[in-house]
Design a protein around this motif. Structure first.
Motif, PDB file in Angstrom:
ATOM      1  N   UNK A  18      43.225  68.897  71.672  1.00  0.00           N
ATOM      2  CA  UNK A  18      43.177  69.674  70.428  1.00  0.00           C
ATOM      3  C   UNK A  18      43.442  68.803  69.210  1.00  0.00           C
ATOM      4  N   UNK A  19      44.431  67.932  69.306  1.00  0.00           N
ATOM      5  CA  UNK A  19      44.763  67.056  68.170  1.00  0.00           C
ATOM      6  C   UNK A  19      43.602  66.105  67.870  1.00  0.00           C
ATOM      7  N   UNK A  20      42.971  65.563  68.911  1.00  0.00           N
ATOM      8  CA  UNK A  20      41.852  64.647  68.682  1.00  0.00           C
ATOM      9  C   UNK A  20      40.652  65.363  68.069  1.00  0.00           C
ATOM     10  N   UNK A  21      40.331  66.567  68.554  1.00  0.00           N
ATOM     11  CA  UNK A  21      39.236  67.329  67.943  1.00  0.00           C
ATOM     12  C   UNK A  21      39.572  67.712  66.503  1.00  0.00           C
ATOM     13  N   UNK A  22      40.825  68.057  66.234  1.00  0.00           N
ATOM     14  CA  UNK A  22      41.235  68.386  64.874  1.00  0.00           C
ATOM     15  C   UNK A  22      41.105  67.175  63.951  1.00  0.00           C
ATOM     16  N   UNK A  23      41.529  66.018  64.430  1.00  0.00           N
ATOM     17  CA  UNK A  23      41.393  64.790  63.625  1.00  0.00           C
ATOM     18  C   UNK A  23      39.916  64.474  63.367  1.00  0.00           C
ATOM     19  N   UNK A  24      39.082  64.673  64.372  1.00  0.00           N
ATOM     20  CA  UNK A  24      37.651  64.447  64.191  1.00  0.00           C
ATOM     21  C   UNK A  24      37.059  65.369  63.149  1.00  0.00           C
ATOM     22  N   UNK A  25      37.516  66.608  63.128  1.00  0.00           N
ATOM     23  CA  UNK A  25      37.003  67.568  62.145  1.00  0.00           C
ATOM     24  C   UNK A  25      37.545  67.271  60.743  1.00  0.00           C
ATOM     25  N   UNK A  26      38.838  67.004  60.632  1.00  0.00           N
ATOM     26  CA  UNK A  26      39.447  66.783  59.319  1.00  0.00           C
ATOM     27  C   UNK A  26      38.981  65.498  58.661  1.00  0.00           C
ATOM     28  N   UNK A  27      38.862  64.421  59.444  1.00  0.00           N
ATOM     29  CA  UNK A  27      38.526  63.120  58.884  1.00  0.00           C
ATOM     30  C   UNK A  27      37.064  62.747  59.085  1.00  0.00           C
ATOM     31  N   UNK A  28      36.264  63.696  59.571  1.00  0.00           N
ATOM     32  CA  UNK A  28      34.821  63.521  59.752  1.00  0.00           C
ATOM     33  C   UNK A  28      34.495  62.311  60.630  1.00  0.00           C
ATOM     34  N   UNK A  29      35.166  62.219  61.772  1.00  0.00           N
ATOM     35  CA  UNK A  29      34.927  61.163  62.746  1.00  0.00           C
ATOM     36  C   UNK A  29      33.960  61.711  63.788  1.00  0.00           C
ATOM     37  N   UNK A  30      32.749  61.180  63.811  1.00  0.00           N
ATOM     38  CA  UNK A  30      31.696  61.727  64.666  1.00  0.00           C
ATOM     39  C   UNK A  30      32.040  61.660  66.148  1.00  0.00           C
ATOM     40  N   UNK A  31      32.713  60.597  66.574  1.00  0.00           N
ATOM     41  CA  UNK A  31      33.006  60.449  68.002  1.00  0.00           C
ATOM     42  C   UNK A  31      34.133  61.353  68.476  1.00  0.00           C
ATOM     43  N   UNK A  32      34.768  62.078  67.562  1.00  0.00           N
ATOM     44  CA  UNK A  32      35.846  63.003  67.920  1.00  0.00           C
ATOM     45  C   UNK A  32      35.532  64.447  67.543  1.00  0.00           C
ATOM     46  N   UNK A  33      34.333  64.723  67.083  1.00  0.00           N
ATOM     47  CA  UNK A  33      33.997  66.074  66.662  1.00  0.00           C
ATOM     48  C   UNK A  33      33.591  66.932  67.844  1.00  0.00           C
ATOM     49  N   UNK A  34      33.906  68.210  67.757  1.00  0.00           N
ATOM     50  CA  UNK A  34      33.534  69.159  68.801  1.00  0.00           C
ATOM     51  C   UNK A  34      32.036  69.405  68.775  1.00  0.00           C
ATOM     52  N   UNK A  35      31.450  69.520  67.593  1.00  0.00           N
ATOM     53  CA  UNK A  35      30.040  69.866  67.490  1.00  0.00           C
ATOM     54  C   UNK A  35      29.434  69.141  66.301  1.00  0.00           C
ATOM     55  N   UNK A  36      28.375  68.389  66.541  1.00  0.00           N
ATOM     56  CA  UNK A  36      27.674  67.667  65.489  1.00  0.00           C
ATOM     57  C   UNK A  36      26.307  68.311  65.295  1.00  0.00           C
ATOM     58  N   UNK A  37      25.894  68.446  64.054  1.00  0.00           N
ATOM     59  CA  UNK A  37      24.591  69.032  63.750  1.00  0.00           C
ATOM     60  C   UNK A  37      24.000  68.252  62.592  1.00  0.00           C
ATOM     61  N   UNK A  38      22.789  67.728  62.790  1.00  0.00           N
ATOM     62  CA  UNK A  38      22.125  66.959  61.740  1.00  0.00           C
ATOM     63  C   UNK A  38      20.672  67.390  61.634  1.00  0.00           C
ATOM     64  N   UNK A  39      20.158  67.386  60.407  1.00  0.00           N
ATOM     65  CA  UNK A  39      18.734  67.596  60.205  1.00  0.00           C
ATOM     66  C   UNK A  39      18.066  66.232  60.126  1.00  0.00           C
ATOM     67  N   UNK A  40      16.932  66.090  60.802  1.00  0.00           N
ATOM     68  CA  UNK A  40      16.203  64.822  60.774  1.00  0.00           C
ATOM     69  C   UNK A  40      15.207  64.826  59.627  1.00  0.00           C
ATOM     70  N   UNK A  41      14.645  63.657  59.321  1.00  0.00           N
ATOM     71  CA  UNK A  41      13.742  63.531  58.185  1.00  0.00           C
ATOM     72  C   UNK A  41      12.407  64.238  58.418  1.00  0.00           C
ATOM     73  N   UNK A  42      12.021  64.458  59.677  1.00  0.00           N
ATOM     74  CA  UNK A  42      10.735  65.104  59.945  1.00  0.00           C
ATOM     75  C   UNK A  42      10.872  66.626  60.080  1.00  0.00           C
ATOM     76  N   UNK A  43      11.979  67.194  59.678  1.00  0.00           N
ATOM     77  CA  UNK A  43      12.157  68.639  59.677  1.00  0.00           C
ATOM     78  C   UNK A  43      12.822  69.187  60.920  1.00  0.00           C
ATOM     79  N   UNK A  44      13.129  68.364  61.871  1.00  0.00           N
ATOM     80  CA  UNK A  44      13.809  68.812  63.081  1.00  0.00           C
ATOM     81  C   UNK A  44      15.306  68.724  62.942  1.00  0.00           C
ATOM     82  N   UNK A  45      15.978  68.880  64.037  1.00  0.00           N
ATOM     83  CA  UNK A  45      17.431  68.771  64.001  1.00  0.00           C
ATOM     84  C   UNK A  45      17.926  68.216  65.327  1.00  0.00           C
TER      85      UNK A  45
END
Length: 77
Positions: A18-45
């Motif tokens: 829980x602490x590691x996921x919280x740190x990933x969310x608060x400090x925007x650390x991609x390798x510690x985030x619960x869920x990452x979502x990105x839009x790509x340049x060609x309109x996908x995600x």
């Protein structure tokens, strides 16, 4: 005695993860985030999540269990 041997690593796992996921969310650390979502340049995600906090939680839980058992063995001896 057996109950503590079971619950201590479980609680350590839950708190560590829980602490590691919280740190990933608060400090925007991609390798510690619960869920990452990105839009790509060609309109996908792309989306995904990290298992690193879960792996670290298991490792720290096993270490906590080993320390608890070794200290308990030294107290009874």
């Amino acid at each position: 005695m057996k109950k503590k041997t079971f619950w201590i690593p479980i609680i350590v796992f839950i708190v560590t993860t829980s602490v590691l996921y919280l740190c990933g969310h608060l400090f925007n650390i991609e390798s510690l985030k619960w869920f990452n979502f990105e839009e790509t340049s060609n309109g996908g995600f792309t989306f995904g999540g990290s298992l690193n906090p879960i792996i670290f939680g298991f490792v720290i839980g096993f270490i906590a269990e080993w320390i608890y058992k070794s200290r308990n063995k030294n107290r009874t001896a």
